[in-house]
Design an enzyme around this catalytic site. Sequence first.
Site, mmCIF file in Angstrom:
data_model
loop_
_atom_site.group_PDB
_atom_site.id
_atom_site.type_symbol
_atom_site.label_atom_id
_atom_site.label_comp_id
_atom_site.label_asym_id
_atom_site.label_seq_id
_atom_site.Cartn_x
_atom_site.Cartn_y
_atom_site.Cartn_z
ATOM 1 C CB SER A 40 -0.937 -0.007 1.212
ATOM 2 O OG SER A 40 -0.216 0.073 2.421
ATOM 3 C CG HIS A 153 -0.821 -5.473 4.367
ATOM 4 N ND1 HIS A 153 -0.294 -4.690 5.362
ATOM 5 C CD2 HIS A 153 -0.320 -4.981 3.208
ATOM 6 C CE1 HIS A 153 0.482 -3.749 4.832
ATOM 7 N NE2 HIS A 153 0.465 -3.909 3.532
ATOM 8 C CD GLU A 163 -0.183 -1.685 9.099
ATOM 9 O OE1 GLU A 163 0.354 -1.230 10.131
ATOM 10 O OE2 GLU A 163 0.335 -1.637 7.981
ATOM 11 C CD GLU A 204 2.530 -5.075 7.746
ATOM 12 O OE1 GLU A 204 1.968 -4.688 8.809
ATOM 13 O OE2 GLU A 204 3.013 -4.283 6.913
ATOM 14 C CG ASP A 241 -1.634 2.170 8.595
ATOM 15 O OD1 ASP A 241 -2.403 2.988 8.030
ATOM 16 O OD2 ASP A 241 -0.594 1.745 8.058
ATOM 17 C CD GLU A 284 1.007 4.109 9.637
ATOM 18 O OE1 GLU A 284 1.395 3.615 10.710
ATOM 19 O OE2 GLU A 284 1.313 3.653 8.532
ATOM 20 C CG ASP A 311 2.724 4.997 5.532
ATOM 21 O OD1 ASP A 311 3.736 5.255 4.864
ATOM 22 O OD2 ASP A 311 2.220 3.849 5.544
ATOM 23 C CE LYS A 336 5.639 2.051 5.525
ATOM 24 N NZ LYS A 336 4.386 2.211 4.738
ATOM 25 C CG HIS A 364 7.270 -3.799 9.130
ATOM 26 N ND1 HIS A 364 6.701 -5.039 9.173
ATOM 27 C CD2 HIS A 364 6.258 -2.927 9.389
ATOM 28 C CE1 HIS A 364 5.422 -4.934 9.452
ATOM 29 N NE2 HIS A 364 5.132 -3.677 9.591
ATOM 30 C CE LYS A 387 3.487 0.797 10.185
ATOM 31 N NZ LYS A 387 2.143 0.856 9.589
#
Length: 427
Positions: A40, A153, A163, A204, A241, A284, A311, A336, A364, A387
Amino acid sequence: RIEDIIAREILDSRGSPTVEVEVFLVDGTRARAAVPSGASTGSKEAVELRDGDAHRYGGKGVEKVIRNIEEIIAPDLQDLDVREQKAIDDTLIGLDGTENKSRLGANALLGVSMACARAAADYSDLPLYAYLGGPGATRLPVPCFNVLNGGVHAHWQGADFQECMLVPYGAGNFREALRWGAEIYHALQSVLLGKHLSVGIGDEGGFAPMVSSNHESYDLLLDAIRKAGFEPGRDAGIAIDPASSEFFKDGTYQLRTEKRAISSAEMVAYYEEIVRNYPVVLLEDGLAENDWESWKLLNERLGGVIELVGDDIFCTNPKIIARAMEDNIANATLIKLNQIGTVTETITATRLAQYHGWGAFVSHRSGETTDDFIADLTVALDTGHLKSGAPARGERVAKYNQLLRIEEELGTAASFAGKHAFCRPIR
Ligand code: PGA
Ligand code: ZN
């Protein structure tokens, strides 16, 4: 001094190719680094170059990137002092010559940049966190475990929100936080089994059950926290997130699980309700990357109470973060490495955030390797939280395990961010 740099195509945690780089110094030191890959992604991220040859890895091969490293970058960096990280990164940026690192590929630049940092640390006889962060780099971060995966994900009809993270900020040290995380993760598995929900996992490492609303995930997590013997709010909280750019279409947020599409203002109200009812400490990408104006409203309503992280909207880019500060649209940025493409620029983005009282949240990517660079980076930059997915799957726990080693090595000098991990106090 750098003698040679080689690169190879390896696999990431999704079975897709990525770049691994090895740097050799004239004194015999050698160091390695591998580049992660997101799913994403923000549209302003530095460009991840792929071969586009449909006959190899469905077009995702990175042979071109390997050639760029070995034929263009390596000769130019030869003989440079590997401790000159800024000079190395400036050379990389100059060689590429584009604003978004699209000529040589951000995956080429970052692999070299990270491997050089590691070689310099080894050469200096220092652990990476101490090399990058100096003697003051002694604080361990609160791990934010992504225990429920959704969105892109999950590859499944799971939650819209990408998330749902468990944040054990009440623990006394990192080692204890990791244990709490694992215990609650396992309790969550039995909560799900008890409700006949799927315990298959996402990219994840979090579970990816079919839920009928996004807040059902928070109820499941609170059940798991209690079942493991902890108290929600006091011992552990929730970070979210949604990665909302993924479900922002035609100006509305399309909540598939709830069968409705809502406006930006309604989305903000939706979050306010969640924050009222659950021990949320961080949100987030609550709004989409091209919904900049609405972020002001989000920050007005929630920026005083919880950490609001950008993000996809900031892409670890110091220029965009600076503009966000002027417009007052958030109070934290995700960090990131591969969104911006060099170690130096990543440090610049983090420092910019921290100097202005913003949070910096190291992350990550959903496509990872066992490279644990970000564990050291988090301690070096004293970000207080990171994270790296669930406390499961080798590429996720590689980072957490490295943090255990760092805490052990620091011994009595180590501290733990705990309830002070975020740019807003725990309520
Ligand atoms: P990505 O997801 O690595 O797939 O971009 C991580 C995130 O959105 O934070
Ligand atoms: Zn995100």
